[in-house]
Design a protein around this motif. Structure first.
Motif, PDB file in Angstrom:
ATOM      1  N   LEU A 408      45.107  62.195  19.116  1.00  0.00           N
ATOM      2  CA  LEU A 408      45.543  62.652  20.433  1.00  0.00           C
ATOM      3  C   LEU A 408      44.588  63.733  20.923  1.00  0.00           C
ATOM      4  O   LEU A 408      44.315  64.703  20.208  1.00  0.00           O
ATOM      5  CB  LEU A 408      46.966  63.204  20.320  1.00  0.00           C
ATOM      6  CG  LEU A 408      47.719  63.469  21.610  1.00  0.00           C
ATOM      7  CD1 LEU A 408      48.137  62.163  22.259  1.00  0.00           C
ATOM      8  CD2 LEU A 408      48.950  64.332  21.314  1.00  0.00           C
ATOM      9  N   THR A 409      44.064  63.579  22.123  1.00  0.00           N
ATOM     10  CA  THR A 409      43.114  64.551  22.680  1.00  0.00           C
ATOM     11  C   THR A 409      43.858  65.629  23.456  1.00  0.00           C
ATOM     12  O   THR A 409      44.604  65.321  24.397  1.00  0.00           O
ATOM     13  CB  THR A 409      42.105  63.860  23.609  1.00  0.00           C
ATOM     14  OG1 THR A 409      41.374  62.877  22.861  1.00  0.00           O
ATOM     15  CG2 THR A 409      41.132  64.869  24.195  1.00  0.00           C
ATOM     16  N   LEU A 410      43.645  66.887  23.052  1.00  0.00           N
ATOM     17  CA  LEU A 410      44.249  68.011  23.771  1.00  0.00           C
ATOM     18  C   LEU A 410      43.319  68.569  24.836  1.00  0.00           C
ATOM     19  O   LEU A 410      43.765  68.985  25.905  1.00  0.00           O
ATOM     20  CB  LEU A 410      44.640  69.123  22.794  1.00  0.00           C
ATOM     21  CG  LEU A 410      45.644  68.749  21.691  1.00  0.00           C
ATOM     22  CD1 LEU A 410      45.967  69.970  20.835  1.00  0.00           C
ATOM     23  CD2 LEU A 410      46.919  68.163  22.284  1.00  0.00           C
ATOM     24  N   GLY A 422      41.016  78.348  19.576  1.00  0.00           N
ATOM     25  CA  GLY A 422      40.509  77.021  19.253  1.00  0.00           C
ATOM     26  C   GLY A 422      40.696  76.644  17.795  1.00  0.00           C
ATOM     27  O   GLY A 422      40.763  75.452  17.464  1.00  0.00           O
ATOM     28  N   ASP A 423      40.791  77.644  16.900  1.00  0.00           N
ATOM     29  CA  ASP A 423      41.009  77.330  15.484  1.00  0.00           C
ATOM     30  C   ASP A 423      42.475  76.989  15.211  1.00  0.00           C
ATOM     31  O   ASP A 423      42.784  76.308  14.236  1.00  0.00           O
ATOM     32  CB  ASP A 423      40.578  78.510  14.615  1.00  0.00           C
ATOM     33  CG  ASP A 423      41.276  79.809  14.996  1.00  0.00           C
ATOM     34  OD1 ASP A 423      41.751  79.897  16.150  1.00  0.00           O
ATOM     35  OD2 ASP A 423      41.358  80.719  14.152  1.00  0.00           O
ATOM     36  N   VAL A 424      43.374  77.447  16.071  1.00  0.00           N
ATOM     37  CA  VAL A 424      44.805  77.139  15.917  1.00  0.00           C
ATOM     38  C   VAL A 424      45.141  75.786  16.533  1.00  0.00           C
ATOM     39  O   VAL A 424      45.892  74.998  15.966  1.00  0.00           O
ATOM     40  CB  VAL A 424      45.667  78.242  16.562  1.00  0.00           C
ATOM     41  CG1 VAL A 424      47.154  77.888  16.448  1.00  0.00           C
ATOM     42  CG2 VAL A 424      45.379  79.586  15.922  1.00  0.00           C
ATOM     43  N   TYR A 425      44.552  75.531  17.697  1.00  0.00           N
ATOM     44  CA  TYR A 425      44.788  74.274  18.411  1.00  0.00           C
ATOM     45  C   TYR A 425      43.476  73.507  18.530  1.00  0.00           C
ATOM     46  O   TYR A 425      42.670  73.766  19.422  1.00  0.00           O
ATOM     47  CB  TYR A 425      45.365  74.549  19.806  1.00  0.00           C
ATOM     48  CG  TYR A 425      46.702  75.252  19.782  1.00  0.00           C
ATOM     49  CD1 TYR A 425      47.852  74.579  19.405  1.00  0.00           C
ATOM     50  CD2 TYR A 425      46.800  76.603  20.116  1.00  0.00           C
ATOM     51  CE1 TYR A 425      49.084  75.214  19.369  1.00  0.00           C
ATOM     52  CE2 TYR A 425      48.022  77.245  20.098  1.00  0.00           C
ATOM     53  CZ  TYR A 425      49.155  76.552  19.717  1.00  0.00           C
ATOM     54  OH  TYR A 425      50.377  77.197  19.677  1.00  0.00           O
ATOM     55  N   PRO A 426      43.209  72.579  17.623  1.00  0.00           N
ATOM     56  CA  PRO A 426      41.950  71.827  17.658  1.00  0.00           C
ATOM     57  C   PRO A 426      41.935  70.892  18.878  1.00  0.00           C
ATOM     58  O   PRO A 426      42.987  70.585  19.462  1.00  0.00           O
ATOM     59  CB  PRO A 426      41.991  71.024  16.354  1.00  0.00           C
ATOM     60  CG  PRO A 426      43.445  70.889  16.031  1.00  0.00           C
ATOM     61  CD  PRO A 426      44.090  72.149  16.518  1.00  0.00           C
ATOM     62  N   PRO A 427      40.761  70.395  19.265  1.00  0.00           N
ATOM     63  CA  PRO A 427      40.669  69.515  20.435  1.00  0.00           C
ATOM     64  C   PRO A 427      41.351  68.160  20.223  1.00  0.00           C
ATOM     65  O   PRO A 427      41.756  67.517  21.187  1.00  0.00           O
ATOM     66  CB  PRO A 427      39.163  69.351  20.647  1.00  0.00           C
ATOM     67  CG  PRO A 427      38.544  69.675  19.332  1.00  0.00           C
ATOM     68  CD  PRO A 427      39.420  70.711  18.710  1.00  0.00           C
ATOM     69  N   GLU A 428      41.459  67.739  18.979  1.00  0.00           N
ATOM     70  CA  GLU A 428      42.126  66.484  18.673  1.00  0.00           C
ATOM     71  C   GLU A 428      43.131  66.700  17.548  1.00  0.00           C
ATOM     72  O   GLU A 428      42.891  67.499  16.635  1.00  0.00           O
ATOM     73  CB  GLU A 428      41.126  65.405  18.233  1.00  0.00           C
ATOM     74  CG  GLU A 428      40.257  64.869  19.340  1.00  0.00           C
ATOM     75  CD  GLU A 428      39.382  63.726  18.872  1.00  0.00           C
ATOM     76  OE1 GLU A 428      39.258  63.565  17.628  1.00  0.00           O
ATOM     77  OE2 GLU A 428      38.826  63.008  19.708  1.00  0.00           O
ATOM     78  N   VAL A 429      44.253  65.985  17.636  1.00  0.00           N
ATOM     79  CA  VAL A 429      45.281  66.056  16.593  1.00  0.00           C
ATOM     80  C   VAL A 429      45.559  64.640  16.117  1.00  0.00           C
ATOM     81  O   VAL A 429      45.826  63.739  16.927  1.00  0.00           O
ATOM     82  CB  VAL A 429      46.586  66.684  17.123  1.00  0.00           C
ATOM     83  CG1 VAL A 429      47.640  66.707  16.014  1.00  0.00           C
ATOM     84  CG2 VAL A 429      46.333  68.079  17.648  1.00  0.00           C
ATOM     85  N   GLU A 430      45.484  64.442  14.803  1.00  0.00           N
ATOM     86  CA  GLU A 430      45.791  63.111  14.259  1.00  0.00           C
ATOM     87  C   GLU A 430      47.300  62.945  14.123  1.00  0.00           C
ATOM     88  O   GLU A 430      47.996  63.829  13.632  1.00  0.00           O
ATOM     89  CB  GLU A 430      45.127  62.922  12.893  1.00  0.00           C
ATOM     90  CG  GLU A 430      45.375  61.540  12.309  1.00  0.00           C
ATOM     91  CD  GLU A 430      44.605  61.290  11.025  1.00  0.00           C
ATOM     92  OE1 GLU A 430      44.909  60.284  10.354  1.00  0.00           O
ATOM     93  OE2 GLU A 430      43.711  62.098  10.691  1.00  0.00           O
TER      94      GLU A 430
END
Length: 622
Positions: A408-410, A422-430
């Motif tokens: 999923l792309t954030l 950015g380290d807490v919320y990555p650009p993509e979540v599997e």
């Protein structure tokens, strides 16, 4: 007209007396209709029924030439040489007008016996998964030996003996039994013997040739043979257990073995949790929901407001155990895109701002390596208050991909190192196998209808509403501490392999439905995705559970195919029309009639009947 199907098999023959002067006649639909006289014990509700109604069209697979079905003399001669094994479809036109129709008819050559027949339960390794030694041990210890759905199981229907069929075709006979309990959930018959439990065999008795086999689980035995077997058990049967407990203990020890699989144990626990929360739902409905949750990317619970949709999701999470997480997300009418559900990048302050519903935090946590053993259930409550294909669009695309590719792309990857969090919320979540999605919906003037894009990717379940009197019998049984790991759920419970295992007849039915729908609208049909989803659903129905394959196939047709029958009368009437004239019957009903060997499809017929009523009343159906 209301109609229900009784699952019990009955043995019958053409009633030579008939009603009046004939056992067969041409009915108002131009079809030969005949009367069947039962020659076996019948369930208690049918003891006063002298004959059952049969229709020639339901014998099509047993005749070489369809002309026989239209020739009264030829069909009479055909049936006089045969016996019929059938279930009963009760059709109730009014309080005083009830018809008992033979359904799921199986034809056998008559063996010359003119006796009354007794149905005896028959078990085997193939049908029930027990070994012979384990089955014998269960009888000795008076434990449940397994379900047999096509035999009467009321209090007065205790079988005098039961049979075990060995792989070489030989038979062992166990008994006599004085009473029984039938555990409808998953255990089946629990048989009580009195002073001793005896066994005859294994042997190959000549009387087997005089019996009729119903699907390998019930053997219809002539009265004289049945009587002689009961006497022989008492006179010659080997005593394998008695009231003397020491004798049971002296028997050859058998390694312990679960009488039901761990998945059936979970379903039994799930039912107890559901009842403890005040919900009155059938075991079939609970199994259907469970199968959908583990086989579908998105399960949608629809139905009347207040039927317990949200509570059912809570019960499912509770049954899985306290380690697993449930997150309810209240959908808002103002949501228009994925940012309302997921959040957005604040470029002014260079931070990612997740939506305040907490979904992103749950998905990030679930993706961590140490969390793969924990299941996360995401429930979108009243999900159609906004347009699902708008705010949930990215999920609809991602969830149909193979495991390991569901990302999923954030936000844009190039922004990650520029964002403070950015380290807490990555650009993509599997989205892993440990995340399950379910939604609840109400269909009224305040909600949106689903687009085909949503229906193509979801299993839409309408909960059965059972009679309210059942609420009085709900019991809050003490719940044992139980937990079912994600490894067990994804490993033993789930089957997601891509090979198609639908039978040729099931595939032919889906193809015929597709062609019929395409002829009337290019927007309708059964796509390849739907076929594969139906295949995965059926592969995930647990063996020995409350949902048979034909019941599951009926339900998944409602949930995957017929939900998309929406539109005006001029497009859908040729497909859905209900009529007493067979020449005017809708194409879909005609197709289902020609596939009665796969089942009677009661759920599908009920849904199609409702859609036809909508067409007649409103000129369209939704």
């Amino acid at each position: 007209m209301d109609w229900t199907i009784n699952n019990v098999d009955i043995l019958g023959v053409l009633d030579s007396q008939g009603i009046g002067s004939s056992s067969m006649f041409l009915n108002s639909r131009g079809e030969l209709q005949f009367y069947i006289r039962p020659i076996s014990n019948v369930p208690e509700q049918f003891v006063n029924v002298k004959w059952f109604t049969g229709f020639a069209s339901r014998l099509r697979e047993y005749v070489e030439d369809d002309a026989i079905l239209r020739d009264k003399d030829a069909l009479t001669a055909f049936l006089e040489e045969r016996v019929l094994i059938f279930k009963v479809q009760v059709q109730r036109k009014s309080r005083d007008e009830v018809y008992y129709v033979a359904s799921d008819i199986r034809v056998r050559m008559r063996n010359g016996q003119r006796n009354t027949f007794f149905p005896a339960p028959m078990y085997s390794a193939q049908t029930h998964g027990h070994s012979f030694d384990h089955f014998q041990r269960l009888l000795m210890e008076r434990r449940p030996v397994g379900r047999i759905d096509n035999i009467a199981s009321g209090r007065s229907d205790t079988p005098e003996f039961v049979l075990w069929q060995h792989e070489d075709g030989s038979i062992s006979v166990f008994g006599p039994f004085q009473s029984h309990e039938y555990i409808y959930g998953y255990g089946g018959f629990r048989l009580e013997w009195s002073d001793s439990l005896r066994r005859i065999g294994p042997c190959r008795p000549d009387w087997l040739d005089d019996c009729y086999d119903a699907n390998g689980t019930v053997l219809f035995i002539p009265w004289n043979v049945h009587h002689d077997l009961g006497a022989k058990l008492l006179e010659e049967g080997s005593v394998i257990a008695s009231k003397d407990r020491d004798m049971v203990q002296r028997m050859t020890p058998i390694p312990p073995e679960d009488t039901v699989s761990r998945e059936l144990q979970f379903l039994s626990h799930f039912r107890k949790v559901v009842e403890s929360m005040g919900l009155n739902l059938s075991p079939e409905a609970l199994c259907n929901f469970h199968v959908s949750m583990k086989s579908s990317a998105l399960t949608i619970l629809a139905g009347l407001s207040g039927t317990g949709k949200s509570k059912l999701v809570q019960a499912y999470a509770k049954a899985l155990g306290p380690r697993h997480q449930l997150k309810f997300i209240a959908v808002q009418p103002s949501w228009t895109d994925s940012a309302d559900l997921l959040g957005y990048v604040d470029l002014q302050h260079m931070v990612y701002r997740p939506a305040d519903n907490g979904l992103v935090d749950i998905l990030v946590r679930a993706a961590r390596r140490e969390q793969v053993g924990c299941l996360y259930i995401i429930c979108l409550d009243e999900m159609n208050l906004a347009r699902v294909e708008h705010y949930f669009s990215q999920f609809l695309s991602v969830l149909e991909r193979d495991p390991g590719e569901r990302r999923l792309t954030l936000y844009n990857k190039e922004l990650q190192h520029r964002l403070y969090n950015g380290d807490v919320y990555p650009p993509e979540v599997e989205i892993g196998d440990n995340v399950l999605f379910v939604g609840t919906v109400n269909l009224d003037e305040s909600t949106h209808h689903f687009s085909d894009k949503v229906l193509d990717r979801a299993n839409v379940i309408e909960l059965d509403v059972l009679p309210f009197r059942g609420l009085k019998s709900l019991r809050e049984e003490p719940l044992e501490d139980a937990e079912w790991t994600a490894e067990l759920y994804n490993g033993e419970f789930r089957r997601l392999d891509s090979s198609v295992e639908l039978t040729d007849r099931e595939l032919d039915l889906l193809w015929d439905l597709h062609e019929a729908m395409q002829q009337h609208s290019r927007q309708l049909g059964v796509g390849l995705r739907t076929v594969r989803q139906i295949d995965v659903f059926l592969k995930n129905v647990p063996d020995g559970g409350p949902l048979s394959r034909e019941e599951a196939f009926d339900r998944v047709l409602c949930q995957r195919v017929f939900t998309k029958l929406r539109g005006p009368a001029d497009a859908l009437a040729p497909l859905l029309r209900h009529s007493d004239d067979p020449n005017q019957t809708g194409r879909i009903l005609s197709i289902m009639d020609s596939y009665r060997d796969l089942g009677e499809f009661p759920k599908s017929r009920q849904l199609l009947k409702m859609k036809w009523a909508e067409l007649e009343l409103n000129g369209y159906t939704v």
